[in-house]
Scaffold this active site. Structure first.
Site, short mmCIF file in Angstrom:
data_model
loop_
_atom_site.label_atom_id
_atom_site.label_comp_id
_atom_site.label_asym_id
_atom_site.label_seq_id
_atom_site.Cartn_x
_atom_site.Cartn_y
_atom_site.Cartn_z
N ASP A 167 -17.84 -6.47 -17.04
CA ASP A 167 -17.15 -6.22 -15.78
C ASP A 167 -16.11 -7.30 -15.51
O ASP A 167 -15.35 -7.19 -14.55
CB ASP A 167 -18.16 -6.22 -14.61
CG ASP A 167 -18.68 -4.82 -14.34
OD1 ASP A 167 -18.21 -3.87 -15.00
OD2 ASP A 167 -19.56 -4.67 -13.48
N ASP A 199 -23.08 4.59 -16.44
CA ASP A 199 -23.42 3.24 -16.00
C ASP A 199 -24.95 3.06 -15.90
O ASP A 199 -25.71 4.05 -15.93
CB ASP A 199 -22.78 3.04 -14.62
CG ASP A 199 -22.28 1.63 -14.40
OD1 ASP A 199 -22.84 0.72 -15.01
OD2 ASP A 199 -21.35 1.46 -13.59
C1 DGJ Z 1 -20.42 -1.31 -12.72
C2 DGJ Z 1 -19.45 -1.03 -13.81
O1 DGJ Z 1 -19.58 -1.95 -14.84
C3 DGJ Z 1 -18.04 -1.01 -13.22
O2 DGJ Z 1 -17.09 -0.89 -14.23
C4 DGJ Z 1 -17.98 0.13 -12.25
O3 DGJ Z 1 -18.15 1.33 -12.94
C5 DGJ Z 1 -19.04 -0.04 -11.19
N1 DGJ Z 1 -20.34 -0.26 -11.75
C6 DGJ Z 1 -19.10 1.17 -10.30
O4 DGJ Z 1 -20.12 1.11 -9.39
#
Ligand code: DGJ
Length: 700
Positions: free
Chosen positions: A504, A440
Site C-alpha cells: 500500500d 483484498d
Molecule cells: C487496502 C488495499 O491494499 C488498498 O489498495 C485499497 O484497495 C484499500 N484496501 C481499499 O479499502
C-alpha cells in the site's frame, strides 16, 4: 542397492538421495554432482564419538527418534496418545532423471508417507508430501515439515520481516546451535511473512556465492525453520503451521502438505531470484498477455465515488495511454466508509443509480479495460449478510473475534457463506464487462474456528477453490491478490492470480526496498508498481515525478494518483513514460533481474538484462546524500564482456534533480565494451536524495 539411489541434476544444482537401512537420506543438495557416487555412503560414514549411540544412526528424511534423531521430526501426531513415535521404512522408490517418488510406511503406526522431489531445467526443486492414514482410527496430525540438509558452509540465514506499508525487510543473521523459527499465524501469509528463507555463506552477495533458498507455497499459517544440532548437522525446513486438532485423518484419509519450492545457486541472491523467476514464468498459467498499464483510482478518490470526477480521471487516463482502470473500494451497498457494507456485493444505487454499466461503457469506449475491487472473505458487522447470518463468521464458541478495520472474516468452508460470495461476485462478473478483479484481504484471522474446530487450513483451501471457480466461470478473468498491500504474496496463491499488489506504500523511495526484496521470488511482471501522488499519502514525502516513474517502471506498471491534478508538463511526461513502458514491457517482463553489488551505501543500481545480453535497462537511485564528492562508478554485470554497447541515460518522465554543474559525459551516449562496463564502469552523477534515472545499454 544401486537402484535405491537417485540423483536429480542440472548444470545448476543436484539433489542426491539414497535408501539406507530402510530410511531415506538426502546426501547432498547443492552444486552439481557427477561420476561414481556409489561410495558416498562409505565416504560420509562418521566416527562413533564418546558418549554416543553404539551404532551409527541415520534419522533420514523423516527425522525419527526411533532412528536416533534428536532434532525436530518431519512428522508429529498420534492416535489418541498412541502411534506417537514412528519408524518408517521405504517400501517404494521410483525415479527418473528429474523426479524421485518415495513411499514410506510404518505398519505399526498404520501410516504411509509419499514424498516426491522434482527438479526442473532451472534447478528448482519441487517437494511434495502426502500423509495417508492406513488405520481404522483417527490420526491427529500435529505437524508435517519438509526438510533439506544444509552444508556447514551455510553460516547465515536471510529472511524477511515487515508491517503494513513496509513489507519484506531483509534480516540476515548467523546460524547458531538451536532453531530459528519464523511463524506465520495470521491466517494469511501476512506483511511479516518471509517470502523465502535463504541460507548463505558469510560472503554471499547479489552476484556471487552460494545460497540455498526455500519458499513455502501456502497462504495460510506456516513455519520456516533453520536448525543446527549439537552434532553440527544443520538443515532448513518449512511447512504448514497446524493449529491444535486442525488435521484429524479418519480411516483412509490423507493430508497433502503444501509444496516447498527450493533452489540452490552458486551465483548469489540474483542466481536464486533468476531461478525463481524462470520457474514461475514456465508455468502454463503464467500471465502471457502484455501487462496492461493500469490506473487504480483508490488514492485519487478513496470512498468518494462521483461519476463526473471519475469521467474526468478516465479522460486524462485515455490521453496518457492507460489500458486498464480499476474502481477500488466503495461501489457496493452502503460502502461510504470502511465501517459498513463488506459482504453485500451489490452495486449501491445511492452512488451508482444507473449501475456500473454506463461508466464501464465510458471506459471501454476509450479502449480501456475495467477492473473492480472485492474483499470477498470479509464482512462488516454493519452489513445485511452479517445481520442475516452472524453464524457465517470464523469464530470459536460464543465469542466474536476482535474487530480489525471494523471487519470480521467469513467462514468460507461454510457452504452457505462460500456460495453467497461466489454467486454474488459471479453475478457482477457475468453482467458486466470486467477484465480483472482486485481481491483484498484487510485483516488477520484470529480465533478462527469452523464449527468448533480450527479452520485456517480449510479457509485457505476454500479461497483457492473460489478463485479457481471464478476463473473457470469467467474466461480470461485476471485476479490481483491484495491484502492491505502485500500481505498475501506467496507461492501458494500465485497459481490462482495474475498480479500481486506489492504494498500500500506508493512512496517511491520506500518502494525501492519493497520491490527489491519482493522480486527476490516474484518476477516483476506480477508485481503491481504504481506512480503515486506527488506528496505520498503514506509517508507525506514529496518526490520528483522522474523518481516515481523510474521506480514504477520495474513491475506491472500503473498510476495511483489523481491525475486530473497533474500539470500539462506532468501529463506529457506520464504519456512518454507510458509509451516507454509499452515499448519495453516485453523485455522488462522476460529478462534477468540484476541487483548490482554497488559499494556506495547511498545509492542503488538495479535493472534487467535480456536473456541474449543484447539489452540492459538499469535504474540508478540516489537513496541518501553521498558523502564522497564522486559516488562509486556504475558497473554493469550480466552483459556480454566480449561485445560492445552503447550506454546512455534516458528520461521518459523527465530528468532527476542533480547536484552537479555538469553531468558526466557518458549520459548523452557513448560506445564502450561490455568488459569495460563490467570492470571499470561509468561515473555516477550526484543526485539530490530520493532521485533516480534510467540507463539504457544496447549492443552495437
Ligand atoms: C487496502 C488495499 O491494499 C488498498 O489498495 C485499497 O484497495 C484499500 N484496501 C481499499 O479499502
Amino acid at each position: 542397492m544401486s537402484e535405491q539411489r537417485a540423483l536429480l541434476s542440472t548444470s545448476h544444482s543436484s539433489l542426491l538421495c539414497e535408501v539406507v537401512d530402510g530410511a531415506l537420506l538426502i546426501r547432498h543438495w547443492g552444486a552439481p554432482l557427477s561420476g561414481d557416487l556409489s561410495r558416498i555412503a562409505q565416504a560420509m560414514k562418521p566416527s562413533i564419538a564418546n558418549s554416543a549411540f553404539d551404532q551409527i544412526q541415520s534419522g533420514g528424511i523423516m527425522r525419527e527418534s526411533s532412528r536416533g534423531f534428536l532434532g525436530r521430526p518431519a512428522l508429529s501426531g498420534h492416535r489418541n496418545g498412541s502411534s506417537w513415535s514412528t519408524k518408517f521404512e521405504v517400501t517404494d522408490f521410483h525415479h527418473s532423471d528429474s523426479k524421485v517418488k518415495i513411499t514410506l510406511r510404518d505398519l505399526h503406526a498404520e501410516l504411509e508417507v509419499v514424498i516426491s522431489f522434482e527438479m526442473d531445467q532451472f534447478g528448482v526443486l519441487t517437494q511434495n508430501a502426502t500423509v495417508n492414514n492406513l488405520g481404522d482410527t483417527n490420526y491427529s496430525l500435529d505437524d508435517f515439515t519438509h526438510w533439506l540438509p544444509l552444508p556447514e558452509e551455510a553460516t547465515q540465514t536471510l529472511d524477511f520481516a515487515g508491517r503494513w506499508a513496509n513489507e519484506r525487510n531483509p534480516q540476515r543473521r548467523d546460524i547458531a546451535t538451536g532453531t530459528w523459527i519464523r511463524d506465520t499465524r495470521e491466517g494469511r501469509s501476512g506483511h511479516n511473512f518471509s517470502i523465502a528463507d535463504i541460507a548463505l555463506t558469510s560472503h554471499t552477495t547479489f552476484a556471487n556465492g552460494d545460497a540455498w533458498a526455500t519458499s513455502i507455497a501456502w497462504s495460510g499459517n506456516s513455519q520456516y525453520l533453520v536448525e543446527r544440532l549439537w552434532n553440527g548437522e544443520q538443515s532448513m525446513g518449512a511447512g504448514e503451521l497446524l493449529l491444535p486438532g486442525e488435521v484429524q485423518l479418519g480411516a483412509g484419509e490423507s493430508y497433502q502438505a503444501p509444496t516447498l519450492i527450493s533452489i540452490y545457486s552458486a551465483s548469489g541472491l540474483d542466481g536464486i531470484a533468476s531461478a525463481f523467476h524462470s520457474h514461475i514464468r514456465a508455468r502454463a498459467l503464467h500471465p502471457r498477455r502484455p501487462r496492461p498499464l493500469t490506473l487504480n483510482m483508490w488514492e485519487a478518490i478513496y470512498f468518494n465515488h462521483n461519476e463526473e470526477k471519475i469521467k474526468k480521471l478516465i479522460d486524462v487516463a485515455a490521453e496518457i495511454g492507460i489500458e486498464r482502470v480499476v474502481l477500488d473500494d466503495g461501489w457496493f451497498l452502503g460502502r461510504r466508509n470502511d465501517r459498513i457494507g463488506l459482504g453485500d456485493w451489490e452495486i449501491d444505487p445511492a452512488v451508482w443509480p444507473q449501475g456500473l454499466s454506463p461508466i464501464i461503457k465510458y471506459i471501454n469506449d476509450k479502449g480501456i479495460e475495467f477492473g473492480l475491487w472485492f474483499e470477498g472473505e470479509m464482512v462488516n458487522p454493519d452489513s445485511n449478510i452479517y445481520r442475516e447470518h452472524p453464524e457465517w463468521i470464523l469464530h470459536e464458541g460464543d465469542r466474536v473475534p476482535p474487530l480489525w478495520r471494523n471487519q470480521l472474516v467469513l467462514d468460507l468452508s461454510h457452504e452457505g457463506a462460500y456460495n453467497h460470495v461466489l454467486e454474488q461476485v459471479s453475478a457482477i462478473l457475468s453482467t458486466h464487462s470486467i477484465a480483472y478483479i482486485k481481491w483484498d484481504h484487510n485483516r488477520v484471522l484470529v480465533d478462527a474456528g469452523h464449527l468448533g474446530k480450527a479452520g485456517v487450513r480449510k479457509q485457505t483451501q476454500a479461497i483457492y477453490r473460489l478463485f479457481a471457480e471464478l476463473k473457470k466461470r469467467h474466461k480470461d478473468l485476471e485476479i490481483e491478490s491484495c491484502a492491505s498491500g502485500g500481505a498475501r504474496v506467496d507461492l501458494g496463491v500465485i497459481d490462482y492470480v495474475d498480479r500481486f499488489w506489492t504494498s500500500d506504500n506508493n512512496d517511491a523511495l520506500a518502494r525501492q526496498n519493497i520491490q527489491r526484496w519482493t522480486s527476490q521470488v516474484i518476477p516483476p511482471e506480477m508485481l503491481g508498481t504504481h506512480i503515486g501522488p506527488t506528496h505520498g499519502h503514506q509517508t507525506g514525502r514529496t518526490l520528483e515525478l522522474s523518481m516515481r516513474a523510474t521506480t514504477a517502471l520495474f513491475g506491472h506498471a500503473g498510476i495511483e494518483w489523481d491525475i486530473t491534478e497533474a500539470s500539462t508538463q506532468e501529463r506529457a511526461y506520464l504519456k512518454s513514460w507510458a509509451d516507454y513502458y509499452k515499448a519495453n514491457r516485453a523485455f522488462l517482463h522476460s529478462s534477468t533481474m540484476v541487483r548490482v553489488d554497488y559499494p556506495d551505501e547511498h545509492g542503488l543500481l538495479h535493472g534487467v538484462v535480456s536473456k541474449d545480453k543484447s539489452h540492459g535497462l538499469f535504474a540508478y537511485v540516489q537513496i541518501t546524500p553521498t558523502v564522497a564528492v564522486n559516488p562509486a562508478p556504475l558497473k554493469f554485470p550480466g552483459l556480454d564482456i566480449a561485445s560492445n554497447y552503447e550506454i546512455k541515460a534516458v528520461y521518459p518522465a523527465g530528468e532527476p534533480r542533480y547536484m552537479v554543474v555538469q553531468k558526466p559525459e557518458w549520459m548523452n551516449g557513448i560506445h564502450i565494451s561490455g568488459s569495460a562496463l563490467a570492470m571499470v564502469g561509468v561515473s555516477a552523477p550526484i543526485l539530490a536524495p530520493a532521485n533516480a534515472f534510467l540507463i539504457e545499454i544496447n549492443k552495437i
